[in-house]
Design a protein around this motif. Structure first.
Motif: not given
Length: 439
Positions: A176-193
């Motif tokens: 989502l950081g690298d390709y903000p123009d590609v992804f509409a949303a994300g869901a992260a389970f047990s991740g880090v920033p």
């Protein structure tokens, strides 16, 4: 009569006509306004309703493997969900351990499962190459996979989503950081920033980040994301964050740091607009909005460790993505199925008899029953269904003879399992991705 040789002018005319006819035959006719789209075979399309590996999909600097699940009733211009596995896992493990494929059957989207080949089976979320757009490593390979899917299936480029568990959750943040123009949303389970795991020595592991000791201001976190694609001023993907308070692998402070990062990226307040408890032990906060598609949604699970993903959570992900409102013919809704389990246990083993009842008003045609085995239990055999994987989040898939369940009818299945002292039955079940009543 004697046939006269054709005149040169006539020969030229015939040649021109033949050339025009040939060109017309080789060129697809243009669509006419108001006409339905023509049904054409997709070149390179994979078999429907089966996990299939795709090769030669494009630029792939880190030798990832690509697995794809396309439902039989894929919708026109389908959405794409990128489901990213955990360390030591694989694309097929993510397919078997989650219910995105059964939800795809219901709603008509495509599921893409990237798979790591390096020895650690962890995604690269730490190298400088991975943390910038087009820099190389895993994100570039995943972007190539998405491009292949959108070309082959004419997928909706405005509805591409990412979700992942552990290492896959960290990669969700990175994508989502690298390709903000590609992804509409994300869901992260047990991740880090995004950027928390950054290293410069080639190491894949950042102990300070995993231990929850890296803290930054919201702007500092946000600047890391913005720095991955300098100059980008378009909309940013929405983010859903899940974390257990007792996570001993990627510790709980990372939950709050992700909230700080993505609220800053979205430009919304860190003060929740709503706080509720959708399930016992869960605290859900929403930022920048009050509905199911708020810019940021965060779910904290009290007393839960690192392996927090459980059946039913994917349905909540789809609600956040906005993918749970259209698709093929409806399947039983929550409460339209009932499961009863009886367990016969001995020293280190048990058998479980399961009765699945269709309490809805439509016939179930093909089913997958999802449940999570208690810790220490491993399936060693079964009847009436195929059970995969053998532990953790298990999916029981119908046998050829019992795939249809009429309204009010039941099927009986069961399994044998080893246990390490906990011989309890699973606490909850889902039928084709939706929750069932118990008893």
């Amino acid at each position: 009569m004697t046939r006269r040789p054709p005149r040169p002018a006539l020969l030229a005319l015939v040649a021109a006509l033949l050339s025009l006819l040939t060109a017309t035959a080789l060129t697809a006719p243009a669509a006419v306004a108001g006409e339905p789209a023509r049904d054409t075979t997709r070149v390179g399309a994979v078999p429907a309703a089966a996990l299939t590996e795709v090769t030669n999909f494009g630029t792939n600097p880190s030798d990832l493997r690509m697995y794809l699940y396309v439902p039989e009733s894929v919708t026109p211009k389908p959405a794409v969900v990128v489901a990213v596995h955990w360390c030591t896992g694989s694309g097929p493990d993510m397919y078997n351990g989650t219910e995105y494929d059964t939800l795809a059957d219901r709603y008509g989207f495509i599921v893409l499962y990237p798979s790591v080949t390096r020895s650690s089976k962890c995604f690269d979320v730490s190298s400088p190459q991975a943390l910038r757009r087009g820099g190389g490593s895993d994100p570039v390979g995943i972007k190539s996979m998405i491009d292949w899917v959108t070309r082959t299936y004419d997928a909706d480029t405005g509805r591409v989503f990412a979700t992942g568990v552990s290492s896959g959750a960290m990669m969700t943040n990175v994508l989502l950081g690298d390709y903000p123009d590609v992804f509409a949303a994300g869901a992260a389970f047990s991740g880090v920033p995004f950027g928390c795991f950054a290293t410069t020595d080639g190491s894949e592991w950042n102990s300070a980040c995993s231990g929850g000791t890296i803290t930054r201001t919201p702007k500092e976190w946000g600047d890391l994301v913005r720095g991955a694609y300098p100059g980008y001023t378009g909309p940013r993907p929405r983010m859903q964050i899940w974390h257990g308070t007792q996570d001993d692998v990627l510790r709980y402070p990372n939950f709050g740091e992700q909230v700080k990062q993505w609220t800053n990226v979205q430009g919304v307040s860190q003060t929740p607009t709503t706080t509720d408890t959708p399930q016992s032990g869960w605290i859900r906060t929403r930022y920048g909005g009050t509905g199911d598609r708020a810019p940021v949604e965060a779910v904290s699970l009290q007393g839960v460790g690192h392996n927090l993903y459980a059946q039913g959570m994917a349905s909540r992900v789809l609600t956040f993505f906005g993918l749970d409102s259209s698709g093929p013919a409806p399947q039983p809704q929550p409460g339209a199925c009932r499961v009863k389990v009886s367990v016969n246990a001995w020293n280190t083993g048990l058998t479980a008899s399961v009765t699945l009842t269709n309490t809805g008003t439509t016939t179930v045609d093909g089913w997958k029953l999802g449940f999570t085995l208690p810790a220490g239990q491993t399936v060693t055999g079964g009847w009436g269904a195929t059970y995969t994987p053998s532990s953790g989040s298990v999916t029981a898939t119908n046998a050829p003879y019992n795939g249809k369940i009429a309204p009010g009818a039941s099927v009986s299945i069961g399994y044998q399992a080893n246990h390490g002292g906990n011989s309890a039955a699973p606490a909850a079940f889902t039928l084709n991705g939706t929750a069932c009543a118990a008893g």
